[in-house]
Design a protein around this motif. Sequence first.
Motif, PDB file in Angstrom:
ATOM      1  N   ARG A 169      48.092  43.421  41.249  1.00  0.00           N
ATOM      2  CA  ARG A 169      46.866  43.641  40.347  1.00  0.00           C
ATOM      3  C   ARG A 169      45.602  43.649  41.437  1.00  0.00           C
ATOM      4  N   GLU A 176      40.604  35.613  33.581  1.00  0.00           N
ATOM      5  CA  GLU A 176      40.365  35.701  34.905  1.00  0.00           C
ATOM      6  C   GLU A 176      41.966  35.737  35.695  1.00  0.00           C
ATOM      7  N   THR A 216      54.572  39.552  35.511  1.00  0.00           N
ATOM      8  CA  THR A 216      53.976  38.240  35.862  1.00  0.00           C
ATOM      9  C   THR A 216      53.341  37.319  34.663  1.00  0.00           C
ATOM     10  N   GLY A 262      52.359  44.185  35.695  1.00  0.00           N
ATOM     11  CA  GLY A 262      51.385  43.327  35.995  1.00  0.00           C
ATOM     12  C   GLY A 262      51.069  42.684  37.453  1.00  0.00           C
TER      13      GLY A 262
HETATM   14  P1  AMP Z   1      49.505  40.398  31.296  1.00  0.00           P
HETATM   15  O1  AMP Z   1      50.268  39.591  30.408  1.00  0.00           O
HETATM   16  O2  AMP Z   1      49.890  41.105  32.347  1.00  0.00           O
HETATM   17  O3  AMP Z   1      48.138  40.910  30.503  1.00  0.00           O
HETATM   18  O4  AMP Z   1      48.846  39.001  31.963  1.00  0.00           O
HETATM   19  C1  AMP Z   1      48.158  38.050  31.304  1.00  0.00           C
HETATM   20  C2  AMP Z   1      47.072  36.989  32.332  1.00  0.00           C
HETATM   21  O5  AMP Z   1      48.036  36.704  33.408  1.00  0.00           O
HETATM   22  C3  AMP Z   1      46.406  38.096  32.965  1.00  0.00           C
HETATM   23  O6  AMP Z   1      44.902  38.079  32.244  1.00  0.00           O
HETATM   24  C4  AMP Z   1      45.901  36.930  34.078  1.00  0.00           C
HETATM   25  O7  AMP Z   1      45.238  36.128  34.012  1.00  0.00           O
HETATM   26  C5  AMP Z   1      47.323  36.448  34.506  1.00  0.00           C
HETATM   27  N1  AMP Z   1      48.177  37.339  35.542  1.00  0.00           N
HETATM   28  C6  AMP Z   1      49.118  38.408  35.176  1.00  0.00           C
HETATM   29  N2  AMP Z   1      49.367  39.089  36.488  1.00  0.00           N
HETATM   30  C7  AMP Z   1      48.797  38.678  37.282  1.00  0.00           C
HETATM   31  C8  AMP Z   1      48.325  38.748  38.704  1.00  0.00           C
HETATM   32  N3  AMP Z   1      49.206  39.825  39.313  1.00  0.00           N
HETATM   33  N4  AMP Z   1      47.477  38.407  39.424  1.00  0.00           N
HETATM   34  C9  AMP Z   1      46.675  37.348  38.836  1.00  0.00           C
HETATM   35  N5  AMP Z   1      46.849  36.978  37.461  1.00  0.00           N
HETATM   36  C10 AMP Z   1      47.596  37.577  36.868  1.00  0.00           C
END
Ligand code: AMP
Length: 185
Positions: A88, A57, A31, A85
């Motif tokens: 969450r 956030e 995601t 991801g």
């Molecule tokens: P990541 O690359 O997985 O660390 O995701 C980076 C950012 O994307 C996170 O810090 C959130 O702001 C957002 N994000 C990714 N996946 C989700 C999710 N399942 N729900 C909400 N926000 C997400």
Amino acid sequence: MRLLIMGPPGAGKGTQAAVISQRLGIPHISTGDLFRANLAQGTSLGQEAKKYMDAGEYVPDSVTNGMVRERLRDEDARNGFLLDGYPRTVQQVAELDGMLAGKEIDRVIELTADTDAIVGRLMNRSSQQGRADDNEEVIRRRLEVYEEQTAPLTQLYKTRGVLVNVDGLGEVPDITERIFTALNA
Ligand code: AMP
């Protein structure tokens, strides 16, 4: 195989997920990557997500769930996927259950790593990749949000009997082997 990979920011989920998905021939659906791709393309979804990502956030479910639902409908995800991801939050677990309509998640890989190692890794990544959300204040907030909202999900998947814990500290290939050993156990 329908797999999830979980773990705090900086535990190495993305790196491991890329290797696992290639070996198993299933798509790696991140995601975070989907949000960053939307941002790079200048879509309204990307612009909406950016506000939250930059602050450490979670992006609201109203944006996130639909994006995942659509991605899972793609042909390449029909015979399996590795979700990185997502989910969450407890609410996202319920959403995902609904999207899968009775099909089970086979395994949930939890990568563990202690906070000091994580902050070090993320600061490193920030100098290499220049991700806007890899500065110390935002990193600390992301870890807090993870502890509050996402860490509890491991208990839920443990109850379902699909959780495997893998130590995320060490060299990338060693961790990959640990993951495959745990998946085959
Ligand atoms: P990541 O690359 O997985 O660390 O995701 C980076 C950012 O994307 C996170 O810090 C959130 O702001 C957002 N994000 C990714 N996946 C989700 C999710 N399942 N729900 C909400 N926000 C997400």
